[in-house]
Design an enzyme around this catalytic site. Sequence first.
Site, mmCIF file in Angstrom:
data_model
loop_
_atom_site.group_PDB
_atom_site.id
_atom_site.type_symbol
_atom_site.label_atom_id
_atom_site.label_comp_id
_atom_site.label_asym_id
_atom_site.label_seq_id
_atom_site.Cartn_x
_atom_site.Cartn_y
_atom_site.Cartn_z
ATOM 1 N N GLU A 363 -41.029 28.204 65.274
ATOM 2 C CA GLU A 363 -40.414 26.943 65.763
ATOM 3 C C GLU A 363 -39.856 26.121 64.592
ATOM 4 O O GLU A 363 -39.950 24.893 64.566
ATOM 5 C CB GLU A 363 -41.390 26.174 66.639
HETATM 6 N N1 CAA Z 1 -31.536 16.834 69.376
HETATM 7 C C1 CAA Z 1 -30.270 16.735 69.861
HETATM 8 N N2 CAA Z 1 -29.198 17.210 69.205
HETATM 9 C C2 CAA Z 1 -29.404 17.784 67.999
HETATM 10 C C3 CAA Z 1 -30.702 17.918 67.444
HETATM 11 C C4 CAA Z 1 -31.776 17.405 68.180
HETATM 12 N N3 CAA Z 1 -33.019 17.478 67.734
HETATM 13 N N4 CAA Z 1 -30.604 18.541 66.259
HETATM 14 C C5 CAA Z 1 -29.298 18.793 66.065
HETATM 15 N N5 CAA Z 1 -28.572 18.331 67.124
HETATM 16 C C6 CAA Z 1 -27.141 18.361 67.314
HETATM 17 C C7 CAA Z 1 -26.444 17.519 66.269
HETATM 18 O O1 CAA Z 1 -26.370 16.173 66.663
HETATM 19 C C8 CAA Z 1 -25.091 18.165 66.169
HETATM 20 O O2 CAA Z 1 -24.303 17.728 67.261
HETATM 21 P P1 CAA Z 1 -22.706 17.509 67.136
HETATM 22 O O3 CAA Z 1 -22.116 18.831 66.798
HETATM 23 O O4 CAA Z 1 -22.313 17.005 68.469
HETATM 24 O O5 CAA Z 1 -22.517 16.512 66.033
HETATM 25 C C9 CAA Z 1 -25.406 19.634 66.406
HETATM 26 O O6 CAA Z 1 -26.665 19.674 67.095
HETATM 27 C C10 CAA Z 1 -25.532 20.412 65.127
HETATM 28 O O7 CAA Z 1 -26.482 19.786 64.319
HETATM 29 P P2 CAA Z 1 -26.661 20.110 62.778
HETATM 30 O O8 CAA Z 1 -25.327 19.993 62.104
HETATM 31 O O9 CAA Z 1 -27.792 19.298 62.265
HETATM 32 O O10 CAA Z 1 -27.021 21.653 62.879
HETATM 33 P P3 CAA Z 1 -27.317 22.728 61.756
HETATM 34 O O11 CAA Z 1 -26.536 23.947 62.058
HETATM 35 O O12 CAA Z 1 -27.208 22.098 60.414
HETATM 36 O O13 CAA Z 1 -28.849 23.125 62.056
HETATM 37 C C11 CAA Z 1 -31.232 22.912 62.026
HETATM 38 C C12 CAA Z 1 -29.864 22.226 62.185
HETATM 39 C C13 CAA Z 1 -32.221 21.770 62.202
HETATM 40 C C14 CAA Z 1 -31.440 23.576 60.695
HETATM 41 C C15 CAA Z 1 -31.392 23.947 63.176
HETATM 42 O O14 CAA Z 1 -30.572 25.069 62.984
HETATM 43 C C16 CAA Z 1 -32.830 24.420 63.318
HETATM 44 O O15 CAA Z 1 -33.653 23.737 63.931
HETATM 45 N N6 CAA Z 1 -33.168 25.610 62.744
HETATM 46 C C17 CAA Z 1 -34.470 26.200 62.945
HETATM 47 C C18 CAA Z 1 -34.450 27.039 64.189
HETATM 48 C C19 CAA Z 1 -35.798 27.137 64.818
HETATM 49 O O16 CAA Z 1 -36.596 26.216 64.809
HETATM 50 N N7 CAA Z 1 -36.052 28.287 65.441
HETATM 51 C C20 CAA Z 1 -37.269 28.486 66.159
HETATM 52 C C21 CAA Z 1 -37.090 29.607 67.120
HETATM 53 S S1 CAA Z 1 -38.131 29.485 68.518
HETATM 54 C C22 CAA Z 1 -39.672 29.980 68.064
HETATM 55 O O17 CAA Z 1 -39.972 30.151 66.915
HETATM 56 C C23 CAA Z 1 -40.591 30.085 69.223
HETATM 57 C C24 CAA Z 1 -41.824 30.873 69.037
HETATM 58 O O18 CAA Z 1 -41.862 31.923 68.435
HETATM 59 C C25 CAA Z 1 -43.042 30.353 69.685
#
Ligand code: CAA
Length: 380
Positions: A363
């Site tokens: 996550e």
């Molecule tokens: N809520 C709402 N919108 C959001 C948001 C949030 N928390 N975070 C980002 N956004 C939106 C932004 O506002 C932006 O919107 P616009 O294009 O309209 O401006 C868009 O999303 C893109 O945002 P970023 O430019 O910040 O995106 P990024 O490409 O730089 O990535 C990141 C951001 C936080 C690194 C994201 O890629 C991320 O969270 N990466 C990690 C992925 C992850 O957690 N994976 C887990 C997989 S599931 C898992 O692990 C489950 C399991 O096994 C139990």
Amino acid sequence: MFFKLSDEQEMIRKMVRDFAENEVAPTAAERDEEERFDREIFDQMGELGLTGIPWPEEYGGIGADYLSYCIAVEELSRVCASTGVTLSAHTSLAGWPIYKFGTEEQKQRFLRPLAEGTKLGAYGLTEPGSGSDAANMKTTAVKEGDDYILNGSKIFITNAGEAEIYVVFALTEPEQKHKGCTAFIIEKNTPGFFMGKKESKLGIRSSPTLEIIFDNCRVSKENRLGEEGDGFKIAMMTLDGGRNGIAAQAVGIAQGALDASVNYAKDRKQFGKPIGVQQGIAFKLADMATKVEASRLLTYQAAWRESEGLSYGKESAMSKLFAGDTAMEVTVEAVQVFGGYGYTKEYPVERFMRDAKITQIYEGTNEIQRLVISKMLLKD
Ligand code: CAA
């Protein structure tokens, strides 16, 4: 400010602790060894109402709050982190986006059986080439009349194989990158939807982790969750809450390791007295307990904020970061308290140590949590 759980939250803690100790703990080591998921445990959780804690009764839930749900994940993880993550992925990653973005028809069709525990849920975002950089996904969903045709694959999917309902993300407009991402609800037996390789893991070994594959998988537009192009935001918002579920899992693992260490330190005598009264171990226990409590407070605070309708994304990232690091630290120390015995499978602390590691990875790695927290600080 009140630091007291409500009567309902206390009741849920007691019920889950009894269930965890009587029904989950006895087979935890064996299931870990055999990498075996036990559907009966999930079914029992459904009967107790644990599979739908935060969802309203009209959708098959028990209408409690997110803090009660975190307490349940914590108590399960205190004896078996695999069972903890089963409930966390099921509730936060599959149930939550349907509850938040689903149509009434989707909620009755998909959320109700999830909440009642007759079906298990999963979430598919990660791909072989996109883990931390989630927006770089390659899975596509091409519109054809009233249907979408999905192609691609997702990896490291918790509950896969066992789950009946999958919330997944695909590009409906690949050239738009994350703005062209759309969410879908896929049912297990949909033609063109296959299970791939099952991972053999260091920890949480009785929680299944599989690849899922879409090979011309056709779904109707009734399976689209939210609007076209909303997928990335849905994925991110889902993780905002999911991360606090993992924080709760980490608190539970750390508490389990601490409890085992305190008990052992009272019994184990060296140099004529219990090791717990010798400062080297006593101070270790004090540090462990302090960090577990701090993790719990961060986690409960984030859950409370979500229940109160306040912002909670930054707080969830903080709780997952701190509780994940704490779980790792505390479980390593627990093995140290147990000495040579801690390194064997005779005691559960080696399992807790192996299980803790994933809480710093999934996550969103703890490096990604720092990115999320710092982005929000700078935005504020
Ligand atoms: N809520 C709402 N919108 C959001 C948001 C949030 N928390 N975070 C980002 N956004 C939106 C932004 O506002 C932006 O919107 P616009 O294009 O309209 O401006 C868009 O999303 C893109 O945002 P970023 O430019 O910040 O995106 P990024 O490409 O730089 O990535 C990141 C951001 C936080 C690194 C994201 O890629 C991320 O969270 N990466 C990690 C992925 C992850 O957690 N994976 C887990 C997989 S599931 C898992 O692990 C489950 C399991 O096994 C139990």
